[in-house]
Design an enzyme around this catalytic site. Structure first.
Site, mmCIF file in Angstrom:
data_model
loop_
_atom_site.group_PDB
_atom_site.id
_atom_site.type_symbol
_atom_site.label_atom_id
_atom_site.label_comp_id
_atom_site.label_asym_id
_atom_site.label_seq_id
_atom_site.Cartn_x
_atom_site.Cartn_y
_atom_site.Cartn_z
ATOM 1 N N HIS A 35 0.817 -1.222 0.000
ATOM 2 C CA HIS A 35 0.000 0.000 0.000
ATOM 3 C C HIS A 35 0.853 1.276 0.000
ATOM 4 O O HIS A 35 0.723 2.085 -0.940
ATOM 5 C CB HIS A 35 -1.010 -0.046 1.155
ATOM 6 C CG HIS A 35 -1.683 1.243 1.457
ATOM 7 N ND1 HIS A 35 -2.503 1.888 0.560
ATOM 8 C CD2 HIS A 35 -1.633 2.053 2.551
ATOM 9 C CE1 HIS A 35 -2.941 3.022 1.103
ATOM 10 N NE2 HIS A 35 -2.423 3.146 2.304
ATOM 11 N N HIS A 61 3.716 7.006 5.231
ATOM 12 C CA HIS A 61 2.521 7.690 5.733
ATOM 13 C C HIS A 61 1.713 6.927 6.779
ATOM 14 O O HIS A 61 1.014 7.545 7.572
ATOM 15 C CB HIS A 61 1.622 8.149 4.570
ATOM 16 C CG HIS A 61 0.728 7.077 4.006
ATOM 17 N ND1 HIS A 61 1.116 6.228 3.001
ATOM 18 C CD2 HIS A 61 -0.546 6.716 4.319
ATOM 19 C CE1 HIS A 61 0.122 5.406 2.714
ATOM 20 N NE2 HIS A 61 -0.895 5.673 3.506
ATOM 21 N N ASP A 62 1.800 5.590 6.798
ATOM 22 C CA ASP A 62 1.046 4.831 7.806
ATOM 23 C C ASP A 62 1.938 4.290 8.930
ATOM 24 O O ASP A 62 1.461 3.513 9.756
ATOM 25 C CB ASP A 62 0.290 3.667 7.134
ATOM 26 C CG ASP A 62 -1.034 4.104 6.502
ATOM 27 O OD1 ASP A 62 -1.683 5.032 7.036
ATOM 28 O OD2 ASP A 62 -1.426 3.519 5.464
ATOM 29 N N GLU A 65 0.805 5.849 12.443
ATOM 30 C CA GLU A 65 -0.569 5.431 12.768
ATOM 31 C C GLU A 65 -0.662 3.936 13.073
ATOM 32 O O GLU A 65 -1.401 3.519 13.957
ATOM 33 C CB GLU A 65 -1.479 5.774 11.575
ATOM 34 C CG GLU A 65 -2.952 5.675 11.873
ATOM 35 C CD GLU A 65 -3.786 6.204 10.701
ATOM 36 O OE1 GLU A 65 -3.604 7.378 10.318
ATOM 37 O OE2 GLU A 65 -4.604 5.427 10.176
ATOM 38 N N ASP A 66 0.082 3.132 12.362
ATOM 39 C CA ASP A 66 -0.141 1.674 12.404
ATOM 40 C C ASP A 66 1.021 0.828 12.915
ATOM 41 O O ASP A 66 0.911 -0.409 12.933
ATOM 42 C CB ASP A 66 -0.511 1.176 10.994
ATOM 43 C CG ASP A 66 -1.842 1.739 10.511
ATOM 44 O OD1 ASP A 66 -2.679 2.092 11.356
ATOM 45 O OD2 ASP A 66 -2.042 1.835 9.294
ATOM 46 N N ASP A 122 -3.420 8.421 -1.243
ATOM 47 C CA ASP A 122 -3.859 7.394 -0.282
ATOM 48 C C ASP A 122 -5.314 7.003 -0.556
ATOM 49 O O ASP A 122 -5.664 5.815 -0.652
ATOM 50 C CB ASP A 122 -3.701 7.964 1.136
ATOM 51 C CG ASP A 122 -3.903 6.959 2.257
ATOM 52 O OD1 ASP A 122 -3.745 5.738 2.026
ATOM 53 O OD2 ASP A 122 -4.204 7.399 3.387
HETATM 54 N N1 LIG Z 1 -9.584 -0.588 0.756
HETATM 55 C C1 LIG Z 1 -8.799 -1.329 1.559
HETATM 56 N N2 LIG Z 1 -8.274 -0.732 2.674
HETATM 57 C C2 LIG Z 1 -7.476 -1.492 3.460
HETATM 58 C C3 LIG Z 1 -7.192 -2.852 3.163
HETATM 59 N N3 LIG Z 1 -6.372 -3.323 4.124
HETATM 60 C C4 LIG Z 1 -6.123 -2.314 4.963
HETATM 61 N N4 LIG Z 1 -6.791 -1.202 4.595
HETATM 62 C C5 LIG Z 1 -6.759 0.094 5.307
HETATM 63 O O1 LIG Z 1 -7.964 0.235 6.015
HETATM 64 C C6 LIG Z 1 -8.265 1.638 6.186
HETATM 65 C C7 LIG Z 1 -9.730 1.847 5.899
HETATM 66 O O2 LIG Z 1 -10.468 1.065 6.784
HETATM 67 P P1 LIG Z 1 -11.370 1.721 7.920
HETATM 68 O O3 LIG Z 1 -12.028 0.632 8.676
HETATM 69 O O4 LIG Z 1 -12.247 2.771 7.281
HETATM 70 O O5 LIG Z 1 -10.350 2.527 8.839
HETATM 71 P P2 LIG Z 1 -9.434 2.102 10.069
HETATM 72 O O6 LIG Z 1 -8.505 1.019 9.604
HETATM 73 O O7 LIG Z 1 -8.727 3.402 10.358
HETATM 74 O O8 LIG Z 1 -10.325 1.684 11.196
HETATM 75 C C8 LIG Z 1 -7.344 2.433 5.250
HETATM 76 O O9 LIG Z 1 -6.450 3.140 6.099
HETATM 77 P P3 LIG Z 1 -5.598 4.395 5.665
HETATM 78 O O10 LIG Z 1 -4.702 4.013 4.528
HETATM 79 O O11 LIG Z 1 -4.977 4.933 6.902
HETATM 80 O O12 LIG Z 1 -6.586 5.453 5.040
HETATM 81 P P4 LIG Z 1 -7.934 6.161 5.558
HETATM 82 O O13 LIG Z 1 -9.059 5.278 5.163
HETATM 83 O O14 LIG Z 1 -7.819 6.335 7.045
HETATM 84 O O15 LIG Z 1 -7.936 7.443 4.833
HETATM 85 C C9 LIG Z 1 -6.686 1.315 4.411
HETATM 86 O O16 LIG Z 1 -5.340 1.572 4.035
HETATM 87 C C10 LIG Z 1 -7.784 -3.438 1.998
HETATM 88 O O17 LIG Z 1 -7.599 -4.601 1.676
HETATM 89 N N5 LIG Z 1 -8.572 -2.631 1.235
HETATM 90 MN MN LIG Z 2 -2.817 4.669 3.873
#
Ligand SMILES: Nc1nc2c(ncn2[C@@H]2O[C@H](COP(=O)(O)OP(=O)(O)O)[C@@H](OP(=O)(O)OP(=O)(O)O)[C@H]2O)c(=O)[nH]1
Ligand SMILES: [Mn+2]
Length: 179
Positions: A35, A61-62, A65-66, A122
């Site tokens: 990602h 970027h993550d 946070e992660d 992102d």
């Molecule tokens: N679409 C998708 N997302 C996935 C997958 N695996 C992990 N993610 C991550 O999950 C986040 C979106 O899921 P949510 O349930 O809305 O958020 P959360 O993880 O913060 O609880 C994204 O975080 P983020 O990158 O920090 O972005 P943002 O949504 O916070 O802007 C995304 O990168 C996947 O298989 N598909």
């Molecule tokens: Mn991200």
């Protein structure tokens, strides 16, 4: 090799080590590092971005946070500008999810141009991912809600990079969501 290429390798290696135990939420459990690499690649290849600090921040970027990465660690390794961009795109995970999502919509218009670029890429990566396959445990409604929320965030990022904004619009159109 030029110094920017070496710096990007240093950065992607740091991110890969930090995310090494994480997987994406897709059924195949894709390595998480795909990602951030994909987000940096969208900025470079599709957005025409050449600002090395933006590309580094995309790779990282993550991490705060992660993973166990701290902002101080990023500042020591990659300098204050990269650390600040990552900080701008980092959600406060101690807050309830609804509040975090609301704050992204509220804060988006006030981010720096560099942070706005990372946020656009992102969102573009995650929306394409959702259009390709549904994360494990997500209902169709949850996917649609993510699109509706992401459109609210992206509205606050308008005027940053027309190529990325057009590609985001394509993703929203596929779901009948108006930008
Ligand atoms: N679409 C998708 N997302 C996935 C997958 N695996 C992990 N993610 C991550 O999950 C986040 C979106 O899921 P949510 O349930 O809305 O958020 P959360 O993880 O913060 O609880 C994204 O975080 P983020 O990158 O920090 O972005 P943002 O949504 O916070 O802007 C995304 O990168 C996947 O298989 N598909
Ligand atoms: Mn991200």
């Amino acid at each position: 090799m030029n110094s920017e290429a070496a710096l990007l390798l240093e950065t992607v290696n740091f991110a890969a080590e930090k995310h090494r135990k994480q997987r994406r939420k897709d059924p195949e459990e894709t390595p998480y590092i795909n990602h951030p690499i994909g987000v940096a690649r969208i900025l470079s290849y599709e957005g025409g971005v050449t600002d090395i600090e933006v590309l580094q921040a995309a790779l990282l970027h993550d991490t705060v946070e992660d993973t166990d990465t701290t902002p101080e660690e990023l500042e020591d390794r990659f300098g204050p500008i990269v650390a600040r961009i990552v900080q701008e795109v980092t959600d406060d995970k101690s807050l309830p999810k609804q509040e975090r999502k609301r704050l992204q919509v509220e804060h988006a218009p006030h981010c720096s141009q560099q942070a706005k670029l990372v946020k656009l890429a992102d969102k573009l990566y995650n929306l394409r991912d959702l259009n390709a396959c549904t994360p494990v445990g997500w209902s169709a409604e949850r996917v649609q809600e993510y699109f509706v929320w992401a459109a609210e965030v992206v509205k606050g990022l308008k005027g940053t990079n027309s190529a990325l904004e057009e590609k985001l619009e394509d993703q929203f159109k596929q779901r009948g969501v108006q930008l």
